[in-house]
Design a protein around this motif. Sequence first.
Motif, short mmCIF file in Angstrom:
data_model
loop_
_atom_site.label_atom_id
_atom_site.label_comp_id
_atom_site.label_asym_id
_atom_site.label_seq_id
_atom_site.Cartn_x
_atom_site.Cartn_y
_atom_site.Cartn_z
N THR A 300 0.84 -1.20 0.00
CA THR A 300 0.00 0.00 0.00
C THR A 300 0.88 1.25 0.00
OG1 THR A 300 -1.64 -1.21 1.29
CG2 THR A 300 -1.86 1.17 1.24
N LYS A 301 1.96 1.20 0.76
CA LYS A 301 2.84 2.37 0.84
C LYS A 301 3.40 2.75 -0.52
CE LYS A 301 4.56 3.02 5.49
NZ LYS A 301 3.60 2.18 6.22
N SER A 302 3.70 1.74 -1.36
CA SER A 302 4.19 2.05 -2.71
C SER A 302 3.14 2.84 -3.50
CB SER A 302 4.51 0.77 -3.48
OG SER A 302 5.53 0.02 -2.86
N LEU A 303 1.87 2.42 -3.34
CA LEU A 303 0.80 3.12 -4.05
C LEU A 303 0.68 4.56 -3.55
CD1 LEU A 303 -2.04 0.39 -4.07
CD2 LEU A 303 -0.18 0.71 -5.72
N GLN A 304 0.79 4.73 -2.23
CA GLN A 304 0.70 6.08 -1.66
C GLN A 304 1.84 6.96 -2.17
OE1 GLN A 304 0.69 4.56 2.34
NE2 GLN A 304 -1.47 5.12 2.68
N LEU A 305 3.03 6.38 -2.19
CA LEU A 305 4.21 7.11 -2.66
C LEU A 305 4.00 7.61 -4.08
CD1 LEU A 305 7.27 7.74 -2.04
CD2 LEU A 305 7.80 5.56 -3.17
N PHE A 306 3.47 6.73 -4.92
CA PHE A 306 3.22 7.05 -6.32
C PHE A 306 2.20 8.18 -6.45
CE2 PHE A 306 0.76 6.63 -10.19
CZ PHE A 306 1.61 6.18 -11.17
N LEU A 575 -6.60 4.26 0.31
CA LEU A 575 -5.26 3.73 0.59
C LEU A 575 -4.99 3.68 2.10
CD1 LEU A 575 -3.20 5.35 -2.32
CD2 LEU A 575 -3.98 2.97 -2.12
N ALA A 576 -5.53 4.64 2.83
CA ALA A 576 -5.35 4.60 4.27
C ALA A 576 -6.12 3.43 4.89
CB ALA A 576 -5.78 5.92 4.91
N VAL A 577 -7.32 3.19 4.36
CA VAL A 577 -8.08 2.02 4.84
C VAL A 577 -7.27 0.75 4.53
CG1 VAL A 577 -10.17 0.63 4.51
CG2 VAL A 577 -10.34 3.13 4.65
N SER A 578 -6.72 0.69 3.34
CA SER A 578 -5.92 -0.46 2.95
C SER A 578 -4.74 -0.64 3.90
CB SER A 578 -5.42 -0.28 1.51
OG SER A 578 -4.56 -1.32 1.13
N GLU A 579 -4.11 0.46 4.27
CA GLU A 579 -2.96 0.44 5.18
C GLU A 579 -3.36 -0.16 6.53
OE1 GLU A 579 -1.39 4.53 5.30
OE2 GLU A 579 -0.65 4.06 7.31
N VAL A 580 -4.49 0.29 7.05
CA VAL A 580 -4.95 -0.20 8.36
C VAL A 580 -5.29 -1.69 8.28
CG1 VAL A 580 -6.82 0.01 10.06
CG2 VAL A 580 -5.79 2.08 9.08
N VAL A 581 -6.00 -2.06 7.21
CA VAL A 581 -6.41 -3.47 7.07
C VAL A 581 -5.18 -4.34 6.82
CG1 VAL A 581 -7.81 -5.09 5.74
CG2 VAL A 581 -8.70 -2.81 6.24
N GLU A 582 -4.27 -3.86 6.00
CA GLU A 582 -3.04 -4.60 5.70
C GLU A 582 -2.27 -4.91 6.99
OE1 GLU A 582 -0.36 -2.38 3.20
OE2 GLU A 582 0.78 -4.15 2.60
N ALA A 583 -2.17 -3.90 7.85
CA ALA A 583 -1.43 -4.08 9.12
C ALA A 583 -2.12 -5.13 9.99
CB ALA A 583 -1.33 -2.74 9.84
N LEU A 584 -3.45 -5.07 10.01
CA LEU A 584 -4.21 -6.05 10.81
C LEU A 584 -3.99 -7.47 10.29
CD1 LEU A 584 -7.91 -5.02 11.54
CD2 LEU A 584 -6.24 -5.94 13.14
N LYS A 586 -1.53 -8.56 8.50
CA LYS A 586 -0.13 -8.93 8.69
C LYS A 586 0.08 -9.42 10.13
CE LYS A 586 4.50 -7.16 7.72
NZ LYS A 586 5.32 -5.96 7.53
N LYS A 587 -0.51 -8.71 11.07
CA LYS A 587 -0.40 -9.08 12.48
C LYS A 587 -0.95 -10.50 12.69
CE LYS A 587 -2.20 -7.08 16.48
NZ LYS A 587 -3.05 -6.00 17.01
N GLU A 588 -1.97 -10.81 11.88
CA GLU A 588 -2.64 -12.12 11.99
C GLU A 588 -1.85 -13.18 11.23
OE1 GLU A 588 -6.23 -13.52 13.88
OE2 GLU A 588 -5.09 -11.66 13.93
N GLY A 589 -0.84 -12.77 10.46
CA GLY A 589 -0.09 -13.72 9.64
C GLY A 589 -0.84 -14.18 8.41
N GLY A 590 -1.71 -13.31 7.88
CA GLY A 590 -2.52 -13.66 6.68
C GLY A 590 -3.86 -14.23 7.09
N LEU A 591 -4.76 -14.31 6.09
CA LEU A 591 -6.11 -14.85 6.39
C LEU A 591 -6.16 -16.36 6.12
CD1 LEU A 591 -8.46 -12.07 5.01
CD2 LEU A 591 -7.66 -12.41 7.34
#
Lengths: 591, 591
Positions: A300-306, A575-584, A586-591
Amino acid sequence: MTTLTQNAVLTTAPWQDRVKDKQLRILADVPPQFIHPELKFSDTEANDVLDLPVFSESNPARVMDFPEKYFTKDELAITAMKAEVIPPAILAGTWTAVQVLDAFTHRAVIAHQLLHCCLSFVYPQARAQAEALDVELAKTGKLVGPLHGVPLSVKDQCRIKGTETTCGYVTHLGEWDEEDCLLVDILKKAGAVAFCKTTLSVGCMWGESINNIVGRASNPHNRAFTCGGSSGGEGALIGFGGSPLGVGSDLGGSIRTPSAYNGLHGLRPSSSRIPYFKVLNSMEGQEIIPSVVGPMARSTKSLQLFVKAVVDSQSWKRDPKCPPIPWREEVAEDIRSRPLRVSFLHYDNHVLPQPPIRKALRQLEALLRKAGHDVVPMFTEALDQKRADQFGSDVCTADADEDVQHSRDLSGEPKLPLLPAKGPGALPPQPMTLRESWAFAMDRMEYQASVLKAWEETSAVTKSGEPIDAYITAVNPSVAHIHGEFGKVRYKGYCATANVLDFAACTLPVGKVDVASNPPDNSLTEDADGNTIPSPQCDRDQWIRENYTRNLKEYQSMPLVLQIVAKRWEEEKVLAVSEVVEALVKKEGGL
Amino acid sequence: MTTLTQNAVLTTAPWQDRVKDKQLRILADVPPQFIHPELKFSDTEANDVLDLPVFSESNPARVMDFPEKYFTKDELAITAMKAEVIPPAILAGTWTAVQVLDAFTHRAVIAHQLLHCCLSFVYPQARAQAEALDVELAKTGKLVGPLHGVPLSVKDQCRIKGTETTCGYVTHLGEWDEEDCLLVDILKKAGAVAFCKTTLSVGCMWGESINNIVGRASNPHNRAFTCGGSSGGEGALIGFGGSPLGVGSDLGGSIRTPSAYNGLHGLRPSSSRIPYFKVLNSMEGQEIIPSVVGPMARSTKSLQLFVKAVVDSQSWKRDPKCPPIPWREEVAEDIRSRPLRVSFLHYDNHVLPQPPIRKALRQLEALLRKAGHDVVPMFTEALDQKRADQFGSDVCTADADEDVQHSRDLSGEPKLPLLPAKGPGALPPQPMTLRESWAFAMDRMEYQASVLKAWEETSAVTKSGEPIDAYITAVNPSVAHIHGEFGKVRYKGYCATANVLDFAACTLPVGKVDVASNPPDNSLTEDADGNTIPSPQCDRDQWIRENYTRNLKEYQSMPLVLQIVAKRWEEEKVLAVSEVVEALVKKEGGL
């Protein structure tokens, strides 16, 4: 700058000769040590562009891991970097821009040999740019911009000075761009190193990447699968690790479908948030539902950077279509600072997603609830994806294929027999009249307004009394599909809704398919857990379900990717929603 | 709420009967004491809608002053107020909302009797709203919004619940709106009192306000002149003082032309800055060069008040076309705090403005220079108004009149023989095809981009190294024109350029024509001061010049209005420039 690649055969030659010549030219300018002649796209030579590739033990379908032996340790370390990590690593002196370019070029060449994902390498030009960046950094101690040294691949619609931009048509071979398109110019000025142009479906009009120039492109996770389309070259290349950042385009899912199939983050921005100026396309001037350009990457960060780099360039001063909406970091900060308000679209009442997608959506919903986010019911009926799918099909066939046919006729290349003769997506007998297109535009606006209304009305059911930030759903009902099946599984509802509404939508990889924990449905009316599922609403619905059951083993380890959709102009928010969900996740180790 | 006006004859009746009935209904709901049967539009009854009005000593052509005897002192004081003065006056208790409504309604009724500028009065509804505002203020001590108690007139495209919205077509008589269009809803919520709907050219397609419902509308400054079009009803009504604030629409000058002819401030905003949602129009769905809605009023501040109120409502949450660009006061503050950077377009190398306009532009340029503003040369060639004029004509005739004809055919009303059979503005033999319209859209975008480039390049010649803020030019080459002459003097270049470029443009009244100090040119190649002037480039150019010479006496005291143009989405900027220039001109006592 004239390079080897500019010595194309005459544009008046038979199309087959022009194609053979082009195929030889694709890798002509890259350093020879990056080319490994033993790597093959298929065990057999294709007689026809639609022939399916064939694999064997020595040339397996799954290639995500085996080519590692071709790389040095440094190359592996460099090509593992996400886009946002590269400028700081160059600033810190860990790598030079030239090293980064070379590692990605090497990996991209291998990607192309295995997947047929590229149409041009512009190594000499990119190398000169990377060297200049290194000199500049040594001189000033500063990065030239936020994308300093980030290798950039672009779908072969984006003009780069000195290259051919084909849009998948043979006719454009031998036509050399005299200038960069605005987007490439902006990205280069931000420090990106444009090094490679990727394949696409002919004229950007199909969900598999097939054209008469390089034929089919394959999926690195399993080459029996397509990499999707129309920005499939980007999907395959970035999916394989051959580029950290790419540009695709999206009229009905053409960024999000290959992002999903190849396990990537892709953003379909609102139209003109990212400038399309001087990007080649089919049906140019069609503005009712416009094609958009957007980034594809590995985070997600790459998309934000772009997006931030492009918007901060004030592209509206040069592209008359871009609105002067600056990057709004405060929107992202708001999202990070409070519980999300989201809805889940598990099923659109028309085509049911395959079992692993359904399960991932259920799991993610539970995860978000557990983490204290506000999950409210989805306005499925008002969203009416069946209607959006129809709008999407109608706009793609508005001119009854005249423009595509015209471009084909210029070289004499043959028509690819992809479109169904009848049923959804079939061509109408004649183009829309101008007044019909106006009526279509009015219908579409009524639809947009009705969805906006439903969206605002979610404020009645959220805890804060504010409308939802986004909804989360499938990218497509299929996890991915095997070469040649697009005609049967093509249902654009989940993607095209964002196009018709001009909403900001991004993809979010959440894991990989594990067939053991994602068994197929027991039947067309019962899932593997014995729960009733809606019976198929149409042929496509049935095909998509049966595909998973039939090809279960092939689906093992294919990427599992979901979609997040916010409203028009809400790129920062989605993208911010994606960032928050991505972190969650990741913390879970994937779905 | 059912009112008298809803008792229309059947929509199946002959069109002539429907029109006669409508004419009787226009004033049916206003208090009878506001109607003065002795006031007449013309000394003769029109046999045909195109008949010219006839005046006499007892019914003179110039009516700006003589009806004062019909008003009380209070009515005169109230109707002299600009829109921005009204809410504070109501808050201060000087007047009630009901008093304000009644005074403007009385004056608007007289305007209609003299000028045929209205199509509906909605007095009962407006009265109920004004009463409610007075109650609310008494209760809370606060204004309900920034437009509290401001009477609002709207061009008869804007839907108001319970009224007929005709767009100038007979077919819509007897069709009652079930809801307000979004813009009216927003303005009402901001406190505006919608009290009147104004006439327009049939289908908004002509620069004079003529339709088969009320015939021609006249100019209050001199009824021998048209009030312009297509928003001419607003122009005449506000010009006469019958409304402090109105809504017009503009596809090729339809706000600015009547603003110029009637001495008003009018804003052509960028498309979708002000919501068009549920506003009726011809050629609905035509989006290449979209029609826009915008305010017409008696000061720059009134326009600012209107735009800020609308934008602050976050119209993008309801109109899918509106971008989320908030009101940017900082842009206006920047303009107020430093020398302006402007260019003057005195002549576009195609059609020469009439002598009073040329002189006003020269005087204003000198005034700005003297006041320390940065005046730099205009990029006349890149602006290429001849090309813009052609784009404007092409889009207006894109469907070869099919849509307008369809709307006429629904009632059987006759075609008004306005369009020339050949030459500029003539209808093409058949509609554009869809693909031709796409090519047209691409041409237009190239044109937009080339002008943006030239605009940015003015940074090379300004003192600060920043591009110009705006350019100043004529609204039309004619100060105004006499009834029936539009076909001959129609040159949209000065106006349509802003439409084709989607630029923010406003009008600025700078004085009145004094024929003694603005003598006609000596000849077609020499002005009154003996300076050489360019010889006419086309028939229209010659007609426009000769019109001034031929009708010199009639032009006496006609309003003199200039145009200020900023880039797309720069409503705050163009209005702030207007504010600064308006103050300078006022200090000078007019030009």
